[in-house]
Design a protein around this motif. Sequence first.
Motif, short mmCIF file in Angstrom:
data_model
loop_
_atom_site.label_atom_id
_atom_site.label_comp_id
_atom_site.label_asym_id
_atom_site.label_seq_id
_atom_site.Cartn_x
_atom_site.Cartn_y
_atom_site.Cartn_z
N LYS A 18 0.85 -1.19 0.00
CA LYS A 18 0.00 0.00 0.00
C LYS A 18 0.89 1.24 0.00
O LYS A 18 1.82 1.35 0.80
N TRP A 19 0.58 2.18 -0.91
CA TRP A 19 1.39 3.38 -1.10
C TRP A 19 0.48 4.60 -1.01
O TRP A 19 -0.59 4.63 -1.61
N CYS A 20 0.94 5.63 -0.29
CA CYS A 20 0.07 6.79 -0.03
C CYS A 20 0.79 8.12 -0.29
O CYS A 20 2.00 8.25 -0.07
N TYR A 21 -0.01 9.07 -0.76
CA TYR A 21 0.46 10.42 -1.05
C TYR A 21 -0.42 11.41 -0.29
O TYR A 21 -1.66 11.27 -0.25
N GLN A 22 0.22 12.40 0.33
CA GLN A 22 -0.52 13.44 1.05
C GLN A 22 0.01 14.81 0.63
O GLN A 22 1.23 15.00 0.49
N ALA A 23 -0.90 15.72 0.45
CA ALA A 23 -0.51 17.09 0.11
C ALA A 23 -1.45 18.06 0.83
O ALA A 23 -2.68 17.83 0.88
N ASN A 24 -0.88 19.09 1.38
CA ASN A 24 -1.67 20.09 2.10
C ASN A 24 -1.16 21.47 1.69
O ASN A 24 -0.06 21.88 2.07
N VAL A 25 -1.94 22.16 0.88
CA VAL A 25 -1.54 23.47 0.37
C VAL A 25 -2.47 24.53 0.97
O VAL A 25 -3.70 24.46 0.81
N GLN A 26 -1.89 25.47 1.67
CA GLN A 26 -2.66 26.54 2.28
C GLN A 26 -2.33 27.86 1.58
O GLN A 26 -1.17 28.16 1.31
N ALA A 27 -3.36 28.61 1.28
CA ALA A 27 -3.19 29.92 0.65
C ALA A 27 -4.09 30.91 1.37
O ALA A 27 -4.94 30.54 2.18
N GLN A 28 -3.90 32.17 1.06
CA GLN A 28 -4.72 33.19 1.70
C GLN A 28 -6.19 32.99 1.36
O GLN A 28 -6.58 32.97 0.20
N GLY A 29 -6.96 32.76 2.39
CA GLY A 29 -8.40 32.60 2.19
C GLY A 29 -8.84 31.18 1.88
O GLY A 29 -10.02 30.94 1.62
N GLY A 30 -7.93 30.24 1.90
CA GLY A 30 -8.37 28.88 1.60
C GLY A 30 -7.20 27.92 1.46
O GLY A 30 -6.05 28.25 1.78
N GLY A 31 -7.52 26.73 1.01
CA GLY A 31 -6.47 25.74 0.84
C GLY A 31 -7.04 24.45 0.26
O GLY A 31 -8.24 24.33 -0.02
N ARG A 32 -6.17 23.49 0.08
CA ARG A 32 -6.55 22.21 -0.49
C ARG A 32 -5.74 21.09 0.17
O ARG A 32 -4.52 21.23 0.33
#
Length: 258
Positions: free
Chosen positions: A155-169
């Motif tokens: 099992k292989w996993c990818y995580q990404a957390n992008v924060q920007a002004q007013g929101g994020g993903r």
Amino acid sequence: MQLFRSALAKDKKFWFLMAVTVVLVMTNSSAGQTGGRNAGNKDTPEKKLQGYWKSTEAVIEFKTGSRITINEGEYDYAIIGSTIVVSNDEGSMGFPYKLTGEVLTVWVDMRKVTYTRMTPEEIEELQMSKRASGRNSGGGGNNGGGGTPQDLVGKWCYQANVQAQGGGRQSDICFTLKADGTYEYYGEASNSNPYGGSNSQSWDYGRWSATATTLTARSNSGQTKTYTLERRNHPRTGDPMLMVDGDAFVTYYQKRPW
């Protein structure tokens, strides 16, 4: 007459002792034969484990001669009580285990991993995949699809957390490459902004194959996609990673570095 009775008494004692001796010999002989049969029929832990087993993390084979293969690696092993001790030139590791019928439960770093005994059909398919993988690696993978290299199983996993002004993903994606050539994929993404947010999930199932530089997914939906593939180790932890189209998917379970 007295002499006769004395002789008879001695004869009776003699025959009594002989009878007891014969009974004891027959009893011991019978017990020995029964014990021998039971010893011959009694399965040792090694004999009970012998064969192929699979989990979502690995395929293992307990061989004769106290040898074990874990994916593509081969090691020595021994059964000590309720622990499987696996060793090589670098050292030894002990794994508590429990065998219940055709289910083998192993504890790895306090985490339970469940293996099931592979059927003859699954073993044949696995061996065919290995042969195909060997041909493809030797011949340069001209068929474009490759085989199912067992070192990729897991099992292989990818995580990404992008924060920007007013929101994020935030994105969380995992895929499991199985030893039988099938795969499972799950992805989840969440977005936030000043006006609200959204969440989405996606699933996929199908068959996979790989060459030294590509990973191909043939979805049950009928679509086929090929991604670039590179093996790397995590720069901080040393855990093995798969770089798929440039994204780093880290092993979910403990695995040896590449």
